[in-house]
Design a protein around this motif. Structure first.
Motif, PDB file in Angstrom:
ATOM      1  N   THR A 141       9.820 -11.872   6.342  1.00 17.87           N
ATOM      2  CA  THR A 141       8.444 -11.926   6.828  1.00 17.87           C
ATOM      3  C   THR A 141       7.708 -13.125   6.255  1.00 17.87           C
ATOM      4  OG1 THR A 141       8.377  -9.511   7.037  1.00 17.87           O
ATOM      5  CG2 THR A 141       6.259 -10.668   6.961  1.00 17.87           C
ATOM      6  N   ASN A 195       0.805  -5.145  -0.386  1.00 14.86           N
ATOM      7  CA  ASN A 195       1.575  -6.388  -0.411  1.00 14.86           C
ATOM      8  C   ASN A 195       1.207  -7.291   0.756  1.00 14.86           C
ATOM      9  OD1 ASN A 195       2.954  -5.663  -2.736  1.00 14.86           O
ATOM     10  ND2 ASN A 195       4.665  -4.748  -1.623  1.00 14.86           N
ATOM     11  N   HIS A 196       1.065  -6.666   1.929  1.00 14.39           N
ATOM     12  CA  HIS A 196       0.700  -7.436   3.129  1.00 14.39           C
ATOM     13  C   HIS A 196      -0.678  -8.071   2.959  1.00 14.39           C
ATOM     14  CE1 HIS A 196       0.176  -7.491   7.783  1.00 14.39           C
ATOM     15  NE2 HIS A 196       0.390  -8.686   7.267  1.00 14.39           N
ATOM     16  N   ASN A 201      -1.505  -1.534   3.340  1.00 13.54           N
ATOM     17  CA  ASN A 201      -0.313  -2.222   2.834  1.00 13.54           C
ATOM     18  C   ASN A 201      -0.769  -3.289   1.846  1.00 13.54           C
ATOM     19  OD1 ASN A 201       1.984  -3.844   2.414  1.00 13.54           O
ATOM     20  ND2 ASN A 201       2.793  -3.362   4.434  1.00 13.54           N
ATOM     21  N   GLU A 235       6.100 -16.265   8.133  1.00 13.46           N
ATOM     22  CA  GLU A 235       4.690 -16.632   7.964  1.00 13.46           C
ATOM     23  C   GLU A 235       4.546 -18.075   7.499  1.00 13.46           C
ATOM     24  OE1 GLU A 235       3.158 -12.108   6.824  1.00 13.46           O
ATOM     25  OE2 GLU A 235       3.500 -13.584   5.265  1.00 13.46           O
ATOM     26  N   ARG A 278      -0.464 -11.067   0.605  1.00 15.12           N
ATOM     27  CA  ARG A 278       0.119 -12.233   1.270  1.00 15.12           C
ATOM     28  C   ARG A 278      -0.879 -12.861   2.238  1.00 15.12           C
ATOM     29  NH1 ARG A 278       4.353  -9.001   2.613  1.00 15.12           N
ATOM     30  NH2 ARG A 278       3.980  -9.415   4.831  1.00 15.12           N
ATOM     31  N   LEU A 279      -1.579 -12.005   2.985  1.00 12.18           N
ATOM     32  CA  LEU A 279      -2.549 -12.528   3.946  1.00 12.18           C
ATOM     33  C   LEU A 279      -3.625 -13.351   3.250  1.00 12.18           C
ATOM     34  CD1 LEU A 279      -3.225  -9.751   6.620  1.00 12.18           C
ATOM     35  CD2 LEU A 279      -2.314 -12.034   6.989  1.00 12.18           C
ATOM     36  N   GLU A 304      10.718  -8.382   3.402  1.00 15.22           N
ATOM     37  CA  GLU A 304       9.538  -9.128   2.968  1.00 15.22           C
ATOM     38  C   GLU A 304       9.832 -10.623   2.911  1.00 15.22           C
ATOM     39  OE1 GLU A 304       7.984  -7.666  -0.682  1.00 15.22           O
ATOM     40  OE2 GLU A 304       7.244  -5.785   0.173  1.00 15.22           O
TER      41      GLU A 304
END
Length: 374
Positions: A145, A245-246, A243, A149, A249-250, A142
């Motif tokens: 990632t 968490n994803h 997801n 990002e 974050r997005l 993460e």
């Protein structure tokens, strides 16, 4: 009673009964009378520990242990051999095939409990370490990632130097959302509205226009998420809801990206406004210059006409005077030359006035050329 399940594997019913009596007050007990039955039971329901007899018909305990260690599901299953064979060779054989402990028959209860607890504690520690390792790996992935990002967002900021139109902004936002593996549409709202990723008369465009009236910064509707700022609206069409968490974050990243994109819009609006002000200022300067040049040209023309008239009158008057003076020819020639030279100088001044007029017109033409390139 402990909720741990211990499987006793022994071809002797009496041995199984003895072990059950020793353990059933503290553990859940299941039994198998052969190696094949043991493997079948484990494939259906994995125990927490196996007490495995060594000498059994058809399949020895060593063979059962070997099979269990070859299976990824049971490769770490605690196995304690229970055998009447007490030689060093037998113990080594048990450890070589993957046994964790070795208990000698007749079984001593204290020794058995000690080794069971030791195996279960090691198993628990191993499982906790495995979980911790997985968590560490997940956190590391993460972190990598997120770092990637954030790098993409930094690159987006750098693109601000290359942005010269609203088209550049819309394309840059769509390109970045594609790097984040989501599909999106964008509306830029300034003196007019610009759409990217959808047609101007599409349902998505009308949806973006309607959402612009909402006060919420981030709106989620199923797999769709809308993120907006003062002059820009982003519609993400396929948020990965599986997801959490994803998704979180997005949303955070897209909110930051909208802030940056909105600053691009504001900066471009200011630049366009300044350009318009410069054009308006130049237009006013040109208008003033043209008026002044026109007035100056008219004055020069009047002065030129007056000079020509005075010059001609002077020459005519001088000729009349010469005829009445009775001068000699050479004296008349001197005076006529003087009058001719004076007339020539006046005409020369008139030509210079025309040149000045042309130069003033060149200035206005250059101002107009500068206005067209601003």
């Amino acid at each position: 009673m402990n909720n741990k399940n211990i499987l006793i594997v022994d071809d002797s019913k009496e041995n199984r009964m003895l072990l059950r009596m020793m353990l059933e007050d503290d553990y859940q007990i299941s039994e198998a009378e052969s190696g094949s039955e043991c493997l079948a039971m484990i494939s259906d329901d994995l125990p927490d520990l196996v007490l495995l007899d060594v000498k059994m018909p058809e399949m020895t305990g060593y063979e059962v242990c070997t099979r269990l260690r070859q299976n990824t599901t049971t490769e770490n299953l605690p196995i304690i051999f229970v055998s009447a064979l007490d030689s060093t060779e037998e113990r080594l054989a048990g450890f070589e095939v993957g046994g964790d402990e070795y208990v000698i028959k007749p079984v001593d209860g204290n020794d058995l409990f000690s080794k069971i607890n030791s195996c279960l504690n090691r198993q628990k520690a191993t499982q906790e370490a495995h979980v911790q390792a997985q968590n560490n790996m997940r956190v590391a992935l993460e972190a990598m990632t997120v770092s990637s990002e954030l790098g993409q967002i930094i690159e987006f900021i750098k693109r601000g130097q290359e942005i010269h139109s609203f088209l550049d902004i819309g394309r840059a936002v769509l390109s970045l959302t594609q790097e984040f593996c989501v599909n999106a549409s964008v509306m830029i709202d300034t003196d007019q509205r610009y759409f990217f990723g959808c047609e101007n008369d599409s349902m998505e465009a009308r949806f973006l226009e309607k959402i612009k009236e909402a006060k919420d910064r981030i709106i989620s509707i199923g797999i769709r998420t809308i993120v907006q700022d003062a002059h820009i609206v982003l519609l993400i069409k396929d948020m990965p809801l599986d997801n959490e968490n994803h998704v979180g974050r997005l949303r955070d990243h897209m909110a930051v990206i909208m802030d940056i994109a909105n600053s691009f819009v504001v900066k471009l609006n200011n630049e366009l406004s300044q350009q318009q002000q410069r054009k308006q200022f130049l237009a006013e300067v040109i208008a003033i210059a043209e008026t002044q040049i026109q007035q100056t040209s008219e004055k020069l023309a009047k002065q030129q006409l007056l000079s020509n008239e005075i010059s001609q009158q002077m020459v005519n008057h001088l000729e009349e005077m010469l005829f009445g003076l009775g001068l000699y020819d050479d004296q008349e020639q001197i005076l006529m030359k003087l009058a001719s030279d004076t007339s020539y100088k006046l005409n020369e001044n008139s030509i210079q006035a025309k040149d000045i007029d042309q130069e003033l017109n060149v200035i206005t033409e250059r101002l107009k050329s500068l206005q067209s390139t601003t």
